[in-house]
Design an enzyme around this catalytic site. Sequence first.
Site, PDB file in Angstrom:
ATOM      1  N   CYS A 353      30.223  72.942  72.268  1.00 42.26           N
ATOM      2  CA  CYS A 353      29.367  73.229  71.625  1.00 42.26           C
ATOM      3  C   CYS A 353      28.185  72.827  70.141  1.00 42.26           C
ATOM      4  O   CYS A 353      27.466  72.585  70.818  1.00 42.26           O
ATOM      5  CB  CYS A 353      28.176  74.899  72.768  1.00 42.26           C
ATOM      6  SG  CYS A 353      29.774  75.890  71.687  1.00 42.26           S
ATOM      7  N   ARG A 382      42.820  77.647  70.551  1.00 46.34           N
ATOM      8  CA  ARG A 382      42.219  78.800  70.074  1.00 46.34           C
ATOM      9  C   ARG A 382      44.418  79.582  70.460  1.00 46.34           C
ATOM     10  O   ARG A 382      44.722  78.563  71.139  1.00 46.34           O
ATOM     11  CB  ARG A 382      41.776  79.164  71.354  1.00 46.34           C
ATOM     12  CG  ARG A 382      40.749  78.627  71.865  1.00 46.34           C
ATOM     13  CD  ARG A 382      39.180  79.290  72.618  1.00 46.34           C
ATOM     14  NE  ARG A 382      38.412  78.802  73.098  1.00 46.34           N
ATOM     15  CZ  ARG A 382      37.585  79.472  74.544  1.00 46.34           C
ATOM     16  NH1 ARG A 382      37.488  80.442  74.392  1.00 46.34           N
ATOM     17  NH2 ARG A 382      36.191  78.415  74.245  1.00 46.34           N
ATOM     18  N   GLN A 400      37.846  72.363  78.840  1.00 46.08           N
ATOM     19  CA  GLN A 400      36.588  72.922  79.379  1.00 46.08           C
ATOM     20  C   GLN A 400      35.792  72.148  80.291  1.00 46.08           C
ATOM     21  O   GLN A 400      36.191  70.451  79.648  1.00 46.08           O
ATOM     22  CB  GLN A 400      36.263  72.949  78.656  1.00 46.08           C
ATOM     23  CG  GLN A 400      36.708  75.156  77.965  1.00 46.08           C
ATOM     24  CD  GLN A 400      35.969  75.288  76.627  1.00 46.08           C
ATOM     25  OE1 GLN A 400      35.532  74.804  75.896  1.00 46.08           O
ATOM     26  NE2 GLN A 400      35.849  76.703  77.408  1.00 46.08           N
TER      27      GLN A 400
END
Length: 662
Positions: A353, A382, A400
């Site tokens: 984002c 992550r 994603q």
Amino acid sequence: MSGSAIDVTLPDGSSRNLPASSTALDLAQSIGSRLAKAAVAAVIGGEERDLSSQLAQGDQVAIVTADSDAGRHVLRHSTAHVLAQAVVALFPGAKFTIGPAIEDGFYYDFELPGGKTFSDDDLQAIESKMRDIVKADQPFVRAEMSVKDALALFVDQPYKCEIIERVTSGASDGADAGEVGGGDSVSVYRNTDSFVDLCRGPHVPSTGRLGHFALMKVAGAYWRGNEKGPMLQRIYGTAWESKSALDEHLTRLAEAEKRDHRKLAVEMDLLSFPAELGGGLAVWHPKGAIVRKLMEDYSRHRHQTGGYQFVFTPHLANANLFETSGHLHFYKDGMYPPMEMDNGTYYPKPMNCPMHCLIYRDRQRSYRELPLRLFELGTVYRYERAGTLHGLLRIRGFTQDDSHIFCAEEQMADEITSLLDFVLSVLRQFGFEDFEFKLSTRDPDKSVGSDEIWEKATAALIDALQRHNVEYSVKEGDAAFYGPKIDIDVRDAIGRKWQLSTIQCDFNLPERFGLEYIGSDNARHRPIMLHRALFGSVERFFGVLLEHYGGAFPTWLAPVQVRVLPVTTAHEEYATRLVEQMRGEGFRVDMVAADEQLGKRIRSAKMERLPYVLVVGDDDVANQTIGVNPRGGDVVRGVKFESFMADLRAETKGVLPQGLSS
RNA sequence: GCCGGGUUAGCUCAGGGGCAGAGCAACCGCCUUGUAAGCGGUAGGUCGUGGGUUCAAUUCCCACACCCGGCUCCA
């Protein structure tokens, strides 16, 4: 009606006349001996109570039977007590803590003297002891006592004392209430002179009512779930109302094990996790990669036709970016460690984002551009803690199907509403039909932004859910730090629930990044940002799909759609012609030559879960036909090849646009 | 990260202080096959990695990596 009798009301509204001082069990008995036999507890005036509870004039009573959810809950809770008694008997000095019923079973947490732990052999011994206790048919005798007496009774059980003190001091978070109830007194259930446990109940009348249980596994668990608290020993068990129900449950577990995506991924040669690569990082083999590519192609196709614009962003970013976004503040521990470089500190990105915000901010935006929908299959990293990794479902590097929708505040509700349609339509293509919606709200300790904007965002999500007229549950405090969200769970082919899609409302990143657009009023306005992912993580979604389909991918996704088997070498030329024709149309087809017996080759194809096996022999060469052996169907000989092709085209038509089928 | 268990051939697994085992898969022959395992042979291993104990370690001990079951965490 005699004065010494009472009337009680049953769930169907009928009433029943019983002698005074009748118990719930007497009531069940009076209705029928079969009901009495199946009864494990009663609901009296809306409260779950023991069968031995005395009924009073005018009570509303429902008998809880073992084959209901509430009944199984009672069975499991009672079985947990039996487990505790067995452990205390076999391991002198063991401290017992809590032992609730859970989905499909129960557990009980213990602390063993000297920090000892349970082994699998211990589990067998404990189970055998439990069977003795069941055979002894010990009664569950309820008693209420003052806090003072209870503390004296459990003087050797520090965890029990802690529970009593917390509940009665009102400090309980609710988790303890299941154990004791609450108030000035507490209740206990006694099985023998030596074994008594703190508990709210209700319980079955005696241990003889139990027996269809199995201890499943032993595991560590933190006391009160607190990472800094003591590590206890937890024993998990399952318990059911009958042998057949227990067996069915064990069969379901075996079925789930067969579908385990990690196992199927090895068997089907889809992907692997080389230790040399490091934990939680996968490599995709050709057969897994083609399925993944098809999933991604489908996703791109839907996004392209759904009004999204594609973007690409790098895997690394300067620390400043994640300071601006707030990720470093909230998730530093979950990010891969920084790299020091000549012009600053860089991090592998944990989310896409912030970068999409930069694309938005690159130039001045007009209200005419909104909603602006940016889409990326963005790979993020992550640092998941070592013990949390789990196949494809919990992984350190993943992709994603990420979108950020920038819109005006007044567009938000409509946008979320159409987003819900979009999400469900995509999920349906992958065979999911059963959805559940969860609304996650703000955690004041782990969030940024004013109350006002959180309220607006939450209201917009609720509005969209209501417009869809769907049920949803609320998870208080489960939101992301930047805004509330709707998560969507699906049920798979064997009824398991998976959380996949998420739609998140965000008023905060636009503010942090200073995003603006020029409105029709010629003034500057702040856009709203919607984060959303359908698959969530492509890797995780792939794992879920693999389990959902049990490896038997639908034809449009199957790595190999059709295999052609010539009966003998003499039919190989004809088989090759068929293969070439199908490949020419973009189908994924192979041939296995007649080096092995046909039965063996059929078996191999079945084990690989191929949608179609075509067998061709003398008759077929002569008549331009094939023998069709479909997955899960019957063999049909002498099918015209053109007729099979027409069916195959029809089956896969319309999912992907032309040219993207392989 | 914490508790427990594990890592032996490509896969599934047996073994155990003194020459490393099976089935399947692979490879080579024979068989030419009509819908879920034809027959025979060959090859395949630093027993996860590193250290220690021992005359001798794949086996016992320690550390690390990875995996499994949970707990905690999950933007």
